[in-house]
Write a protein that holds these residues in place. Structure first.
Motif, PDB file in Angstrom:
ATOM      1  N   ASP A  55       2.736  -4.939  -2.956  1.00  0.00           N
ATOM      2  CA  ASP A  55       1.962  -5.121  -1.463  1.00  0.00           C
ATOM      3  C   ASP A  55       2.567  -4.163  -0.600  1.00  0.00           C
ATOM      4  O   ASP A  55       1.917  -3.955   0.050  1.00  0.00           O
ATOM      5  CB  ASP A  55       2.326  -6.717  -1.253  1.00  0.00           C
TER       6      ASP A  55
ATOM      7  N   HIS B  67      -4.261  -6.039   2.091  1.00  0.00           N
ATOM      8  CA  HIS B  67      -3.015  -5.637   1.705  1.00  0.00           C
ATOM      9  C   HIS B  67      -1.858  -5.780   2.857  1.00  0.00           C
ATOM     10  O   HIS B  67      -0.870  -6.218   2.486  1.00  0.00           O
ATOM     11  CB  HIS B  67      -3.230  -3.922   1.465  1.00  0.00           C
TER      12      HIS B  67
ATOM     13  N   ALA C 234      -1.427  -9.722   2.893  1.00  0.00           N
ATOM     14  CA  ALA C 234      -0.453  -9.933   1.727  1.00  0.00           C
ATOM     15  C   ALA C 234       1.083  -9.856   2.048  1.00  0.00           C
ATOM     16  O   ALA C 234       1.925 -10.724   1.904  1.00  0.00           O
ATOM     17  CB  ALA C 234      -1.124  -9.600   0.470  1.00  0.00           C
TER      18      ALA C 234
END
Length: 138
Positions: free
Chosen positions: A76, A106, A109
């Motif tokens: 991530d 992205h 997360a």
């Protein structure tokens, strides 16, 4: 590695909040505005933070007793860094572009990963986190 997680969490959260404010301004470009200069600066600092986090993950991954979540954090962080660098490479950064970066799965997360680890650290001050301590489940 735990202090670095806390520092990364704070830095990324600060960047995210500044990006929310910048996105709300509706600016067509970052050129010639103080907020545009700030968003570029904060994105550059976020890129540095992400790079450091990736290095720390690589070092920690060499330990025998590391939880598999470390690979998730690393992935991530790498995905978020790619997105941040893509935006920084643009000659002009509009509020809409930053709004799209904010919405990036992205970046979200990564923030969630960092919040999760930060909360675990807070809840387990006296014990090492299972992600980086001894006795990690595999």
């Amino acid at each position: 590695m735990l202090p670095e997680i806390g520092n990364a969490c704070s830095a990324m959260e600060e960047c995210y909040e500044l990006m929310l404010a910048y996105a709300a301004q509706g600016l067509p470009t970052d050129q010639g505005s103080q907020s545009g200069a700030r968003v570029r600066d904060r994105l550059a600092r976020a890129a540095g933070t992400l790079t450091e986090l990736i290095v720390r993950c690589a070092v920690a991954a060499e330990l025998e007793d590391v939880h598999p979540f470390l690979a998730v954090l690393d992935r991530d962080a790498r995905s978020s860094l790619a997105a941040v660098e893509l935006v920084l490479a643009q000659p002009s950064i509009s509020s809409q572009l930053i709004d799209n970066l904010n919405a990036s799965i992205h970046l979200r997360a990564l923030l969630t990963d960092l919040f999760l680890l930060s909360e675990m650290e807070t809840a387990n001050q006296a014990r090492p986190l299972p992600v980086f301590g001894t006795g990690a489940a595999r």
